[in-house]
Design a protein around this motif. Structure first.
Motif, PDB file in Angstrom:
ATOM      1  N   LYS A 102       0.816  -1.219   0.000  1.00  0.00           N
ATOM      2  CA  LYS A 102       0.000   0.000   0.000  1.00  0.00           C
ATOM      3  C   LYS A 102       0.849   1.268   0.000  1.00  0.00           C
ATOM      4  N   THR A 103       2.131   1.170   0.400  1.00  0.00           N
ATOM      5  CA  THR A 103       3.000   2.348   0.372  1.00  0.00           C
ATOM      6  C   THR A 103       3.615   2.581  -1.003  1.00  0.00           C
ATOM      7  N   LEU A 104       3.497   1.610  -1.902  1.00  0.00           N
ATOM      8  CA  LEU A 104       4.065   1.737  -3.245  1.00  0.00           C
ATOM      9  C   LEU A 104       3.186   2.631  -4.115  1.00  0.00           C
ATOM     10  N   PRO A 105       3.778   3.195  -5.166  1.00  0.00           N
ATOM     11  CA  PRO A 105       2.936   3.909  -6.138  1.00  0.00           C
ATOM     12  C   PRO A 105       1.945   2.931  -6.757  1.00  0.00           C
ATOM     13  N   HIS A 106       0.896   3.437  -7.360  1.00  0.00           N
ATOM     14  CA  HIS A 106      -0.148   2.585  -7.932  1.00  0.00           C
ATOM     15  C   HIS A 106       0.448   1.558  -8.902  1.00  0.00           C
ATOM     16  N   CYS A 107       0.059   0.300  -8.746  1.00  0.00           N
ATOM     17  CA  CYS A 107       0.523  -0.778  -9.623  1.00  0.00           C
ATOM     18  C   CYS A 107      -0.672  -1.371 -10.357  1.00  0.00           C
ATOM     19  N   ASN A 108      -0.438  -1.813 -11.587  1.00  0.00           N
ATOM     20  CA  ASN A 108      -1.510  -2.503 -12.299  1.00  0.00           C
ATOM     21  C   ASN A 108      -1.493  -3.988 -11.915  1.00  0.00           C
ATOM     22  N   GLU A 109      -2.465  -4.729 -12.399  1.00  0.00           N
ATOM     23  CA  GLU A 109      -2.621  -6.130 -11.999  1.00  0.00           C
ATOM     24  C   GLU A 109      -1.407  -6.972 -12.380  1.00  0.00           C
ATOM     25  N   LYS A 110      -0.825  -6.721 -13.537  1.00  0.00           N
ATOM     26  CA  LYS A 110       0.348  -7.478 -13.989  1.00  0.00           C
ATOM     27  C   LYS A 110       1.536  -7.230 -13.049  1.00  0.00           C
ATOM     28  N   GLU A 111       1.712  -5.975 -12.639  1.00  0.00           N
ATOM     29  CA  GLU A 111       2.797  -5.643 -11.713  1.00  0.00           C
ATOM     30  C   GLU A 111       2.575  -6.285 -10.344  1.00  0.00           C
ATOM     31  N   VAL A 112       1.317  -6.348  -9.916  1.00  0.00           N
ATOM     32  CA  VAL A 112       0.997  -6.996  -8.639  1.00  0.00           C
ATOM     33  C   VAL A 112       1.355  -8.477  -8.708  1.00  0.00           C
ATOM     34  N   GLU A 113       1.044  -9.122  -9.810  1.00  0.00           N
ATOM     35  CA  GLU A 113       1.385 -10.542  -9.960  1.00  0.00           C
ATOM     36  C   GLU A 113       2.894 -10.750  -9.906  1.00  0.00           C
ATOM     37  N   LYS A 114       3.673  -9.860 -10.530  1.00  0.00           N
ATOM     38  CA  LYS A 114       5.134  -9.951 -10.464  1.00  0.00           C
ATOM     39  C   LYS A 114       5.610  -9.806  -9.024  1.00  0.00           C
ATOM     40  N   LEU A 115       5.019  -8.862  -8.292  1.00  0.00           N
ATOM     41  CA  LEU A 115       5.381  -8.681  -6.886  1.00  0.00           C
ATOM     42  C   LEU A 115       5.084  -9.935  -6.065  1.00  0.00           C
ATOM     43  N   LYS A 116       3.964 -10.572  -6.357  1.00  0.00           N
ATOM     44  CA  LYS A 116       3.616 -11.797  -5.631  1.00  0.00           C
ATOM     45  C   LYS A 116       4.652 -12.888  -5.878  1.00  0.00           C
ATOM     46  N   VAL A 117       5.071 -13.035  -7.128  1.00  0.00           N
ATOM     47  CA  VAL A 117       6.083 -14.048  -7.468  1.00  0.00           C
ATOM     48  C   VAL A 117       7.389 -13.747  -6.737  1.00  0.00           C
ATOM     49  N   ILE A 118       7.808 -12.479  -6.767  1.00  0.00           N
ATOM     50  CA  ILE A 118       9.042 -12.089  -6.083  1.00  0.00           C
ATOM     51  C   ILE A 118       8.931 -12.360  -4.591  1.00  0.00           C
ATOM     52  N   TRP A 119       7.790 -12.009  -4.006  1.00  0.00           N
ATOM     53  CA  TRP A 119       7.588 -12.251  -2.576  1.00  0.00           C
ATOM     54  C   TRP A 119       7.673 -13.738  -2.256  1.00  0.00           C
ATOM     55  N   ASP A 120       7.034 -14.571  -3.076  1.00  0.00           N
ATOM     56  CA  ASP A 120       7.077 -16.020  -2.842  1.00  0.00           C
ATOM     57  C   ASP A 120       8.507 -16.543  -2.895  1.00  0.00           C
TER      58      ASP A 120
END
Length: 128
Positions: A102-120
């Motif tokens: 929530k502190t990040l600048p606005h992300c689109n759905e594709k960017e959110v999915e990339k973040l999820k992969v990185i987090w995993d």
């Protein structure tokens, strides 16, 4: 120690108190027969348990001034994103990651999915 768990029907009856079934149903904008089924816990015609829609639960919460999230938790729907709007947010099951996201600048759905992969990948690496 004995713990008493209320069913949805028991909760609704308790919240309604002495108010007439028809009056309570009218305030919720549902039929009194449907409210009666909810209070019984099952469909009179089929005998199957009643699973009210999120909209119906919201109407109940509003009419009785009862916390919607507590209501869905009580009836066992808190892990269902259809009922629990908080689960529709990214990283709903990880409050720390969600707060960071929530502190990040606005992300689109594709960017959110990339973040999820990185987090995993990061999270799995920490378990070794």
């Amino acid at each position: 120690m004995k713990v008493n768990y209320l069913s949805l029907g028991e909760l609704l009856k308790g919240l309604r108190g002495d108010e007439a079934l028809r009056d309570a149903a009218k305030r919720m904008n549902i039929t009194f027969s449907y409210l009666a089924m909810l209070e019984r816990g099952k469909d009179r015609r089929t005998g199957n348990p009643i699973k009210p829609t999120p909209e119906t639960l919201q109407r109940i919460a509003n009419a009785y001034k009862f916390d919607y999230l507590k209501l869905i938790e009580m009836v066992g729907f808190s892990d269902d994103p259809i009922y629990n709007p908080a689960l529709k947010e990214p990283f709903a099951h990880n409050p720390t990651l969600q707060q960071w996201y929530k502190t990040l600048p606005h992300c689109n759905e594709k960017e959110v999915e990339k973040l999820k992969v990185i987090w995993d990948v990061i999270h799995e690496g920490g378990d070794n």
